[in-house]
Write an enzyme that holds these catalytic residues in place. Structure first.
Site, PDB file in Angstrom:
ATOM      1  N   GLU A 117       0.863  -1.198   0.000  1.00 46.82           N
ATOM      2  CA  GLU A 117       0.000   0.000   0.000  1.00 46.82           C
ATOM      3  C   GLU A 117       0.901   1.251   0.000  1.00 46.82           C
ATOM      4  OE1 GLU A 117      -1.910   0.170   3.819  1.00 46.82           O
ATOM      5  OE2 GLU A 117      -3.424   1.629   3.196  1.00 46.82           O
ATOM      6  N   LYS A 120      -9.670   2.144  -1.552  1.00 44.72           N
ATOM      7  CA  LYS A 120      -9.836   1.477  -0.250  1.00 44.72           C
ATOM      8  C   LYS A 120     -11.144   1.888   0.424  1.00 44.72           C
ATOM      9  CE  LYS A 120      -7.070   0.686   3.977  1.00 44.72           C
ATOM     10  NZ  LYS A 120      -5.817   1.082   4.678  1.00 44.72           N
ATOM     11  N   CYS A 154      -4.922  -3.470   2.850  1.00 46.04           N
ATOM     12  CA  CYS A 154      -4.575  -3.480   4.269  1.00 46.04           C
ATOM     13  C   CYS A 154      -5.781  -3.717   5.189  1.00 46.04           C
ATOM     14  CB  CYS A 154      -3.806  -2.203   4.613  1.00 46.04           C
ATOM     15  SG  CYS A 154      -2.754  -2.437   6.072  1.00 46.04           S
ATOM     16  N   VAL A 193       0.198  -2.663  10.519  1.00 50.40           N
ATOM     17  CA  VAL A 193       0.837  -2.244  11.769  1.00 50.40           C
ATOM     18  C   VAL A 193       0.296  -3.030  12.962  1.00 50.40           C
ATOM     19  CG1 VAL A 193       1.507   0.072  11.015  1.00 50.40           C
ATOM     20  CG2 VAL A 193      -0.773  -0.267  11.958  1.00 50.40           C
TER      21      VAL A 193
HETATM   22  C1  ACM Z   1      -3.618   0.063   7.293  1.00 50.80           C
HETATM   23  O1  ACM Z   1      -4.744  -0.151   6.849  1.00 50.80           O
HETATM   24  N1  ACM Z   1      -2.698   0.650   6.555  1.00 50.80           N
HETATM   25  C2  ACM Z   1      -3.256  -0.337   8.654  1.00 50.80           C
END
Ligand code: ACM
Length: 265
Positions: free
Chosen positions: A38, A109, A141, A168
């Site tokens: 990402e 996203k 992510c 993370v």
């Molecule tokens: C994330 O969605 N970059 C933790």
């Protein structure tokens, strides 16, 4: 079909440097589907909206997409990579797809994580892409946290979940094993490594990029230190077998009429 991931460290704001590094790794592979992290070209911790806008790019006209199109053509690659996508006044955290033949598409996203909600606009649809020999589904992510994302993609026929990440939290990779198992699909999670510090914000990205198979098994992975590109040869048709035993099938055994609350807020 060869599928895999590129795991790397990104230097914040250094688009040309980050793209050059990715291109150097991509030079080593041909004839494959490769997912990158990402926001791999910019880094992750934008101080404010102005900074985000200044580092965002148009798709397909921007610098990063043009460079990726060149290597995709040269090495016969299907690439999926994250960038900040500028669309008029809006900026999306997007996964861009480029084909060897120069086709470009993008997924915006849907489930934004933490400070992303203050900066980006969120997407409004889950997307799939048919390529020769497979159907790709895109998620980014934190979409891992919402099983509806992977399920929607699988119901649209996705055989490979392409998952650019800057993970993370400690659960993303394990959750993706479940997302693959519960939908009986392949999953490619391409994560970042390293620490990013900007002002008072500090994040450590967890690496451990992986390709997972339809039984939830990890087919290839890498640790949280190395910048690397890894591929594995898979039989994509395994994702079409939704049986888990003689009496259960993960798609046919669903009871959608009992799930109507899922489509209400
Ligand atoms: C994330 O969605 N970059 C933790």
């Amino acid at each position: 079909m060869k599928i895999g991931f590129l795991q790397m460290r990104s230097k914040f704001g250094e688009i040309k440097l980050n793209v050059k590094k990715a291109l150097g790794l991509l030079e080593r592979v041909n004839d494959a589907v490769i997912v990158l992290p990402e926001l791999f070209n910019t880094g992750y911790i934008f101080r404010n909206k102005e900074e985000l806008i200044s580092l965002s790019e148009k798709v397909p006209g921007g610098y990063t997409t043009k460079q990726m199109k060149k290597i995709a053509k040269k090495n016969n690659l299907h690439l999926v990579f994250g960038l900040a996508q500028k669309v008029s006044e809006k900026v999306y955290n997007s996964a861009v797809y480029v084909s060897p033949g120069g086709k470009v598409d993008s997924y915006r996203k849907v489930h934004l994580y933490d400070r992303e909600k203050l900066l980006f606009d969120h997407g409004r649809a889950f997307k799939t892409k048919s390529i020769k020999g497979a159907k790709l589904g895109f998620m980014i992510c934190f979409d891992w946290m919402f099983p509806e994302a992977a399920r929607s993609l699988a119901l649209k026929g996705a055989q490979i979940l392409c998952h650019p990440s800057n993970l993370v939290l400690p659960w993303g990779q394990d959750a993706m094993k479940l997302r693959c198992l519960e939908n009986r699909v392949f999953g490619i999670t391409a994560n970042r490594i390293g620490v990013e510090r900007r002002g008072t914000v500090r994040l450590e990205f967890t690496g451990n990029s992986q390709v997972v198979g339809p039984d939830g098994e990890v087919l290839i992975s890498v640790g949280d230190r190395s910048e690397s590109l890894k591929v594995v040869d898979v039989d994509i048709s395994e994702a079409d077998d939704k049986d888990i035993n003689a009496n259960n099938n993960v798609m046919e055994d669903r009871f959608p009429s009992y799930y109507s609350m899922l489509t209400r807020k």
